[in-house]
Design a protein around this motif. Structure first.
Motif, PDB file in Angstrom:
ATOM      1  N   ASN A 164      12.887   8.386  -0.381  1.00  0.00           N
ATOM      2  CA  ASN A 164      12.798   8.905  -1.896  1.00  0.00           C
ATOM      3  C   ASN A 164      11.397   9.498  -1.726  1.00  0.00           C
ATOM      4  N   LEU A 197      10.345  12.613  -0.296  1.00  0.00           N
ATOM      5  CA  LEU A 197      11.176  13.869  -1.131  1.00  0.00           C
ATOM      6  C   LEU A 197       9.682  13.913  -2.514  1.00  0.00           C
ATOM      7  N   VAL A 200       9.658  17.574  -3.928  1.00  0.00           N
ATOM      8  CA  VAL A 200      11.780  17.847  -3.765  1.00  0.00           C
ATOM      9  C   VAL A 200      11.744  18.448  -5.593  1.00  0.00           C
ATOM     10  N   ASP A 201      11.394  17.053  -6.004  1.00  0.00           N
ATOM     11  CA  ASP A 201      12.471  17.521  -7.452  1.00  0.00           C
ATOM     12  C   ASP A 201      12.114  18.435  -8.733  1.00  0.00           C
ATOM     13  N   LEU A 259      16.251  12.836  -8.188  1.00  0.00           N
ATOM     14  CA  LEU A 259      16.483  11.889  -6.862  1.00  0.00           C
ATOM     15  C   LEU A 259      17.313  11.246  -6.592  1.00  0.00           C
TER      16      LEU A 259
END
Lengths: 318, 342
Positions: A135, A138, A143-144, A162
């Motif tokens: 996470n 990410l 990404v989120d 996430l």
């Protein structure tokens, strides 16, 4: 029987005697006792008490038994084939004559020999929703935010978060699958060895026919690898049905009553529930019945794979 | 040539991406084990890549924290006057720091601890304080070596019987070897537990060691395949010279089978080093624990002590990695042997 035959029989039995003793003491006797216990109420502390098929009928009415079986089947159905695909893919990538291949091989292989307890603890942290590696990475790549931006573009609410991995009922199994893919190195090495057995002449013929890399993979590499795929598939199935240590370590105290297998029994795997029945609830008879059902399921699955293999496995020289 | 360059670049890129993914958790484990506890997580506003540095708080020669002191938009490097253990603020919440040797009172918001890159073995010390590591290692090695000796001895004898002595009934018995290879350990787990309990073996190493001396189907199979590949003429010649069956086994078969025996020993060692379920069930006292079980117990008690946990995980892993690099050829040969002839 001639003197020679008699001598051979004597020597043969003598050399095989450790296994003969072992077979009776550590396999056949326990096997019979296991079948007997599965028909008993047995707590180890007091002697077994015959109850007939009651354990089996209780099992079929036990919701957690079906959850455990379902979880294990889902895990097996996804983790084993995807794992095999990854292993084949890596092996094909590594089977090229490029610089630095031995370094890559070592890197892909190493995780598979990390002791399970160590890798389970490491992955507990890697999968941590707030501070973990996955996470964290990410988040670093936003990404989120990106997914939420896409959602907004399509007129939806930006509600994506996430994954909570092991803390989430939905993501706990995918989390454990990810971890299992990390340890795919052993299968990869077996595939690599299988690839070196593919005769070069087949690729040369394919080249003459003008086949590209994809066609060569589909019609030469893959068929030639099928015996190895069969081997890894059977081993993978048997191992996967017995999936225990990672679940035991990584999900301790995740159910509301403090037992492993949570959240909400989503990682209650078959072997884990069996362990809990035998050593936590001391229902050894009940657990023995579970063991026999597991045995039958594994046997059935293995036989099904072997029976189907006639249709998809190509042996050299066919 | 143009058509052959691109596939190479693509392959290299793919391999690089995958290799990074595979090595990342491993690197994370080792790096975290030499980090200071307060540097385990990226601090707000810190770049992500800094997580990959083994960092700790910077200290001077006396162990006093080095800080950046900012007042009136001017920053200087200073040292705290006291060690962290005895450092207390005054009534106004100020700390005493030394700026170029002069004492200055500063508010916490004016101070920022400086970071230094370097290996920090505090986590290992903490972990070893919690776990009787030497004892656990001794237990593990004792079990591992006993199991390896037992397996190599028994499996090679049994495999010899199957591969080199033609006796009536051996094929029937060999079917048992193949069939029991498929048997999940869970099926015999409970009866074996109650058997060992009756024998008074629970709480000792016996349940982990003794069965190894009675053959393991998988390695019997492996060694049998290997022994069958040794020319029968060698045995026949020895027999004519009056060599006994055991003599042939010891003087011809064993010396010629070193790779297969090494594989058996190596894999058995590896398996036993990592085994968790059996030690968990049979060992009751923490003085008997193997390091795998000790590590799990430690994790269970200190769930969030990531530094010492990563240190312990590294300690459990490193011997295996070293073993791999020392025996790389046996290792890879072994895996292919088990995989392809199986």
């Amino acid at each position: 029987m001639t003197r020679g035959e008699r001598r051979n029989l004597r020597n043969g039995l003598l050399f095989a005697s450790p296994y003969l003793i072992g077979l009776f003491c550590f396999t056949l006797y326990p096997l019979c006792m296991s079948a007997y216990y599965s028909m008993c109420e047995y707590t180890v502390i007091s002697p077994p008490h015959w109850v007939g098929f009651a354990n089996y009928t209780d099992l079929f009415r036990d919701g957690r038994f079906w959850d455990a079986l379902g979880n294990t089947l889902v895990y097996t159905a996804v983790a084993v084939p995807v794992g095999l695909a990854i292993a084949v893919g890596l092996a094909v990538l590594l089977n090229q004559r490029l610089r630095g291949m031995s370094v890559y091989r070592t890197i892909f292989f190493l995780p598979s020999i990390v002791p399970i307890v160590a890798s389970a603890i490491l992955w507990l942290w890697v999968l941590n929703p707030e501070t973990g590696l996955i996470n964290g990475t990410l988040m670093a790549f936003h990404v989120d935010d990106f997914i939420n931006w896409v959602l907004v573009q399509f007129g939806r609410q930006p509600t994506f978060e996430l994954p909570g991995w092991l803390t989430s009922e939905t993501w706990s199994k995918p989390a454990l699958m990810l971890m299992s893919f990390w340890g795919i190195g052993g299968a990869m090495v077996i595939f690599l060895a299988g690839l070196t057995d593919v005769p070069d002449v087949l690729y040369e013929v394919a080249d003459l026919d003008g086949a590209g890399p994809f066609l060569k993979f589909r019609h030469v590499t893959l068929p030639m690898l099928t015996p190895t795929i069969l081997f890894n598939l059977v081993i993978g199935l048997i191992d996967s049905f017995q999936y225990f240590t990672q679940a035991y370590i990584m999900t301790s105290n995740t159910n509301s009553n403090g037992t492993p297998g949570g959240p909400m029994d989503s990682t209650l795997f078959y072997a884990l529930y069996m362990y809990m029945n035998s050593f936590l609830y001391l229902r050894m008879g009940y657990a023995s019945a579970m063991a026999w059902i597991m045995f039958i399921v594994i046997l059935g699955a293995t036989c099904a794979v072997l029976a189907s293999s006639k249709r998809w496995v190509h042996y050299h020289g066919d | 040539m143009v058509t052959r360059v691109w596939p190479r670049i693509v392959s290299h890129c793919l391999l690089l991406i995958f290799a990074t993914t595979f090595i990342a958790p491993f690197a994370w484990m080792v790096i975290s084990s030499v980090k200071h506890e307060s540097h385990m997580f990226p601090r707000p506003g810190e770049a992500m890549w800094r997580v990959w540095l083994p960092t700790s708080n910077k200290v001077d020669e006396q162990g006093r924290p080095v800080v950046t002191f900012t007042r009136d938009d001017k920053s200087v490097t200073a040292t705290k006057k006291f060690l962290p253990a005895e450092d207390k603020s005054n009534e106004q919440g100020q700390f005493t720091i030394l700026v170029n040797g002069e004492e200055v009172l500063a508010f916490p918001e004016e101070l920022e601890e400086q970071t230094a890159v370097g290996f920090h073995f505090e986590n290992y010390r903490k972990a070893f304080e919690q776990i009787d590591f030497v004892n656990n290692l001794k237990n593990t090695l004792f079990i591992c070596f006993s199991v390896v000796i037992g397996t190599v001895l028994s499996c090679s004898l049994v495999a010899y019987s199957f591969a080199r002595i033609p006796w009536r009934g051996r094929n029937t018995l060999f079917i048992f070897v193949l069939a029991t290879m498929m048997l999940p350990t869970q099926v015999t787990l409970i009866p074996l537990f109650s058997l060992y309990k009756e024998l008074g073996w629970t709480g000792t190493f016996k349940p982990l060691i003794v069965p190894a001396f009675f053959g393991t189907p998988f390695y019997i199979f492996l060694l049998r395949q290997f022994f069958m590949g040794i020319p029968q003429d060698l045995s026949a010649a020895a027999r004519i010279d009056g060599c006994s069956e055991f003599g042939i086994f010891m003087r011809i078969i064993i010396p010629l089978s070193r790779p297969a025996l090494a594989t058996t020993a190596l894999f058995m060692f590896l398996y036993q080093w990592s085994d968790f379920l059996n030690p968990l069930i049979y060992l009751q006292d923490d003085r008997q624990f193997t390091i795998a079980v000790a590590l799990q117990q430690f994790q269970n008690q200190h769930e969030m002590l990531w530094g010492p946990l990563m240190a312990m995980a590294t300690v459990v892993t490193v011997p295996i990695v070293v073993l791999f690099f020392l025996t790389q050829r046996t290792f890879i040969q072994g895996i292919t042997m088990t995989g392809l002839k199986g």
